[in-house]
Design an enzyme around this catalytic site. Structure first.
Site, PDB file in Angstrom:
ATOM      1  N   GLY A   1      -3.551   4.312   4.538  1.00 43.27           N
ATOM      2  CA  GLY A   1      -2.244   4.520   5.134  1.00 43.27           C
ATOM      3  C   GLY A   1      -1.395   5.321   4.181  1.00 43.27           C
ATOM      4  O   GLY A   1      -1.720   5.471   2.999  1.00 43.27           O
TER       5      GLY A   1
ATOM      6  N   GLN B   1       6.145   8.336   0.288  1.00 42.48           N
ATOM      7  CA  GLN B   1       5.111   8.577  -0.722  1.00 42.48           C
ATOM      8  C   GLN B   1       4.829  10.057  -0.945  1.00 42.48           C
ATOM      9  O   GLN B   1       4.174  10.422  -1.918  1.00 42.48           O
ATOM     10  CB  GLN B   1       3.821   7.848  -0.360  1.00 42.48           C
ATOM     11  CG  GLN B   1       3.936   6.340  -0.464  1.00 42.48           C
ATOM     12  CD  GLN B   1       2.630   5.686  -0.084  1.00 42.48           C
ATOM     13  OE1 GLN B   1       2.370   5.442   1.088  1.00 42.48           O
ATOM     14  NE2 GLN B   1       1.798   5.417  -1.088  1.00 42.48           N
TER      15      GLN B   1
ATOM     16  N   CYS C   1      -2.722   0.905  -3.728  1.00 36.00           N
ATOM     17  CA  CYS C   1      -1.706   1.810  -3.205  1.00 36.00           C
ATOM     18  C   CYS C   1      -1.916   3.190  -3.820  1.00 36.00           C
ATOM     19  O   CYS C   1      -2.148   3.297  -5.025  1.00 36.00           O
ATOM     20  CB  CYS C   1      -0.305   1.281  -3.538  1.00 36.00           C
ATOM     21  SG  CYS C   1       1.047   2.309  -2.945  1.00 36.00           S
ATOM     22  N   LEU C   2      -1.806   4.214  -2.999  1.00 30.02           N
ATOM     23  CA  LEU C   2      -1.974   5.575  -3.506  1.00 30.02           C
ATOM     24  C   LEU C   2      -0.899   5.934  -4.530  1.00 30.02           C
ATOM     25  O   LEU C   2      -1.114   6.815  -5.363  1.00 30.02           O
ATOM     26  CB  LEU C   2      -1.954   6.579  -2.344  1.00 30.02           C
ATOM     27  CG  LEU C   2      -3.115   6.468  -1.361  1.00 30.02           C
ATOM     28  CD1 LEU C   2      -2.924   7.425  -0.196  1.00 30.02           C
ATOM     29  CD2 LEU C   2      -4.447   6.723  -2.053  1.00 30.02           C
TER      30      LEU C   2
ATOM     31  N   HIS D   1       1.874  -3.101   4.795  1.00 27.16           N
ATOM     32  CA  HIS D   1       2.014  -2.416   3.506  1.00 27.16           C
ATOM     33  C   HIS D   1       2.878  -1.160   3.666  1.00 27.16           C
ATOM     34  O   HIS D   1       3.813  -0.925   2.888  1.00 27.16           O
ATOM     35  CB  HIS D   1       0.620  -2.063   2.974  1.00 27.16           C
ATOM     36  CG  HIS D   1       0.606  -1.310   1.687  1.00 27.16           C
ATOM     37  ND1 HIS D   1       0.180  -1.864   0.503  1.00 27.16           N
ATOM     38  CD2 HIS D   1       0.948  -0.028   1.387  1.00 27.16           C
ATOM     39  CE1 HIS D   1       0.261  -0.963  -0.466  1.00 27.16           C
ATOM     40  NE2 HIS D   1       0.723   0.166   0.053  1.00 27.16           N
ATOM     41  N   GLU D   2       2.582  -0.372   4.688  1.00 26.23           N
ATOM     42  CA  GLU D   2       3.332   0.880   4.903  1.00 26.23           C
ATOM     43  C   GLU D   2       4.760   0.596   5.365  1.00 26.23           C
ATOM     44  O   GLU D   2       5.701   1.295   4.965  1.00 26.23           O
ATOM     45  CB  GLU D   2       2.601   1.793   5.884  1.00 26.23           C
ATOM     46  CG  GLU D   2       1.208   2.215   5.439  1.00 26.23           C
ATOM     47  CD  GLU D   2       1.117   2.782   4.027  1.00 26.23           C
ATOM     48  OE1 GLU D   2       2.092   3.405   3.555  1.00 26.23           O
ATOM     49  OE2 GLU D   2       0.069   2.600   3.385  1.00 26.23           O
TER      50      GLU D   2
ATOM     51  N   HIS E   1       6.901   0.062   2.416  1.00 23.16           N
ATOM     52  CA  HIS E   1       7.303   1.311   1.752  1.00 23.16           C
ATOM     53  C   HIS E   1       8.601   1.865   2.350  1.00 23.16           C
ATOM     54  O   HIS E   1       9.432   2.415   1.629  1.00 23.16           O
ATOM     55  CB  HIS E   1       6.204   2.375   1.882  1.00 23.16           C
ATOM     56  CG  HIS E   1       5.177   2.333   0.808  1.00 23.16           C
ATOM     57  ND1 HIS E   1       5.471   2.465  -0.536  1.00 23.16           N
ATOM     58  CD2 HIS E   1       3.834   2.185   0.886  1.00 23.16           C
ATOM     59  CE1 HIS E   1       4.358   2.402  -1.242  1.00 23.16           C
ATOM     60  NE2 HIS E   1       3.347   2.222  -0.399  1.00 23.16           N
TER      61      HIS E   1
END
Length: 146
Positions: A46, A51, A89-90, A131-132, A135
């Protein structure tokens, strides 16, 4: 379409709250297309707009079948159960940690044309969506470690 730089955890933008999208235009479509390219290139599950440096309430996420879903102005309308998942996480490369998330969620959102839809996310898809969503409110998974 292009691959954008992924903002890392020490950048203050990740702690800001993203803004509601009101313009469903070519710029939004380009952002989403670039996010898809970036997520695929980074091998993520995701990706939120913040991000890639854009404070817009949009994220993308893979479901269990490998399909990418786009969520604009998402809102949780139902949440049930709980599960603990070891997340990464990226924006925080090389780290992972256990986080408690809902087992099932119903999300109301819009597509890139502004049309509303409701989608049910369960299991891994619910983890990615949750999770997203975090953000978009300036929350990182590391804030929720169990």
């Amino acid at each position: 379409m292009a691959i954008r730089n992924i903002v890392k955890h020490d950048d203050a933008i990740l702690r800001e709250k993203s803004r509601t999208i009101t313009m469903f235009d070519q710029n939004l479509s380009l952002l989403i297309d670039d996010m898809v390219d970036t997520m695929i290139h980074a091998e993520g599950a995701g990706l939120a707009a913040v991000q890639v440096g854009s404070l817009k309430r949009v994220f993308i996420a893979y479901d269990e079948d490998g399909q990418i879903h786009e969520f604009i102005n998402p809102l949780v309308i139902e949440s049930k159960g709980e599960q603990i998942f070891n997340e990464g996480c990226l924006s925080i490369p090389g780290q992972k940690g256990d986080v408690k998330r809902a087992k099932m969620m119903k999300i109301k959102a819009q597509d890139r044309q502004g049309n509303e839809f409701i989608i049910k996310a369960k299991d891994f898809f619910a983890v990615v969506v949750s999770h997203e969503l975090d953000h978009l409110d300036g929350i990182l998974y590391t804030d929720k470690l169990v």
